[in-house]
Motif scaffolding. Structure first.
Motif: not given
Length: 512
Positions: A25, A28, A414, A418
């Motif tokens: 991912i 963030l 997620l 994301a």
């Protein structure tokens, strides 16, 4: 032999929980890109002393995590996995540390149970998979305090120094205050004579002063005022986020962050209070003061973030592991049933929140359904084993369920969400519309991620007066902005902006 196998199984579950999909991912917004960008600039400028962001010196944190990430970049390249790798590795070391020292303080079974509790606590494994400093600080503070408790005084000062290189003065303040309070509480102030204070000061100074001294010498008052004044004293005295300033903020944070083991906190705390006449009173009181001091310190702080109380989790894990192990000797089944009853209530509340999430994020209905099934099985397993007087098996069942929870969160739920929380897609879109010469302005929240993924710094704007001043100016430029902030502009201000790209609540606009 059986306990040795349990230790390796506990360690395997820890590694699986933390390392699955670690780099899949994007970083963030806004925190992870900060800790990804600064070590990238250390390599770019070949300067590993003075942290930079957007090409400018900044004094937000000491360099420990930046150094670790820079080393990972050298090994793996500048990728998300490398930015998160130090947290993940140190989290596994933290679990192993808790298991090792708890075994020495109590017994092997308590050590293994405590390691399982820590590794499968929601906030712990979430932050273990994040490019932030909190796991690093937690490990060094845990080593500091447990080394003191085991009278490894030279290591006590050494790890306190590393904690100070990770997060600043609290690396010294927290261990010092906890130790002094414990010595007073247990009437052992005479122990100070055996704590090797003079050699300890030398050890701590050798670890910390080279960097702090060099920064003060090179940057002078800018460093002293920026690091000590703004990022420590001012943050404690003045709230950065008014919405989290309430005294009660960390109560729900603890209940959610320590889930599912928060279901065992009340009986564990009660047993700790009853330990006064026990041979373990000294150890249990130290752990209790560890938890209470850090929790109250950040409760009194004006600036509060969810991650601040993570350093109490190792002590809580040990107390919970000790309590659960002692449940084998408890005669009262009703007393033990506090655990499954509380767990049921917490899971029902969580399922209610998840039901609301189905309306907000219908794309993750499958993941939330799988999560609900796993949580339901976990509750049934805990009821079954606790009622039958097998609390250790209940721990393994609950820990195994949380491993599945981690997998579902980071592999199923997620990933489709994301895009709403990172700037990689926005950065890729920007390279397709940018003319290569006009100035670029970036709203503060998006700035770290934009810089990390575009290798362009841009000029930072705060989403209030600074934004309005830019829109009202005669200067042409590109603006990277959140849709929320754009909608707060007046119609007249919006007329001066051409929307080039709109992506997951973020926008690229051109000011005419």
């Amino acid at each position: 032999m059986r306990l040795k196998k349990q230790f390796w199984l506990m360690l395997l579950l820890t590694i699986v929980t933390i390392f699955v999909n670690l780099g899949s991912i994007p970083l963030l917004d806004p925190d992870e890109p900060v800790y990804g960008e600064t070590p990238k600039e250390m390599i770019q400028y070949n300067d590993y002393l003075s942290p930079r962001i957007y090409g400018e010196f900044w004094y937000d944190k000491p360099p420990m995590y930046y150094w670790l990430v820079a080393g990972a970049y050298k090994l793996l390249g500048i990728v998300e996995l490398a930015a998160r790798l130090p947290s993940a590795v140190l989290a596994v070391l933290c679990v192993a540390t808790v298991c090792y020292f708890t075994t020495k303080l109590f017994d092997s079974r308590t050590g293994i149970l405590s390691g399982l509790v820590l590794a499968t606590s929601l906030e712990f494994f979430y932050l273990a998979k994040a490019a932030v400093t909190d796991i690093t600080l937690t490990l060094f503070l845990t080593l500091t305090l447990l080394c003191f408790l085991n009278r490894h005084y030279h290591l006590f000062y050494f790890f306190s120094g590393l904690a100070t290189l990770t997060k600043g003065p609290i690396g010294l303040l927290f261990p010092g205050a906890i130790v002094i309070l414990w010595l007073i509480f247990t009437r052992r102030l005479q122990e100070i004579r055996h704590m090797k204070i003079l050699p300890g000061i030398i050890i701590w100074s050798l670890v910390t002063l080279p960097w702090y001294g060099a920064m003060a010498y090179i940057h002078g008052l800018d460093f002293v005022n920026g690091f000590i004044g703004i990022n420590n004293i001012a943050r404690f005295a003045t709230p950065e986020h008014v919405e989290t300033a309430g005294w009660y903020f960390f109560i729900p944070v603890l209940l959610i962050g320590f889930f599912p083991w928060s279901a065992v906190l009340i009986p564990a705390v009660i047993k700790a209070f009853k330990a006064r006449n026990s041979d373990l009173f000294s150890t249990v009181s130290f752990l209790s003061i560890w938890v209470a001091f850090i929790f109250l310190f950040f409760t009194l702080s004006s600036t509060k973030l969810v991650t601040y109380i993570l350093p109490i989790f190792p002590a809580l894990a040990i107390l919970v592991g000790w309590y659960i192990n002692s449940c084998r000797d408890e005669d009262s089944t009703g007393y033990r049933l506090v655990w499954p009853i509380t767990l049921t209530v917490l899971v029902l509340l969580l399922l209610g929140a998840m039901a609301k999430g189905l309306f907000l994020f219908p794309e993750v209905v499958g993941g939330l359904t799988a999560l609900a099934v796993v949580l339901g099985i976990m509750v049934i397993a805990v009821w079954w084993f606790v009622y039958r007087g097998k609390p250790a098996k209940a721990v393994w069942g609950q820990a195994g369920a949380m491993v599945m929870v981690s997998f579902i969160l980071f592999s199923v739920i997620l990933p489709p969400l994301a895009d709403n929380f990172h700037s990689r897609g926005l950065a890729q879109a920007f390279t397709g519309v940018y003319d290569g010469k006009s100035p670029v302005y970036v709203i503060k929240f998006l700035h770290p991620g934009f810089a990390f993924y575009t290798n362009m710094y841009g000029k930072e704007l705060k989403p209030d007066a600074e934004l309005k001043q830019f829109v009202a100016s005669a200067e042409k430029g590109y603006l990277i902005i959140q849709e929320f902030d754009y909608q707060l502009l007046s119609d007249l201000e919006k007329e001066r902006l051409d929307i080039l790209t709109q992506l997951h609540g973020k926008m690229i606009v051109l000011k005419k």
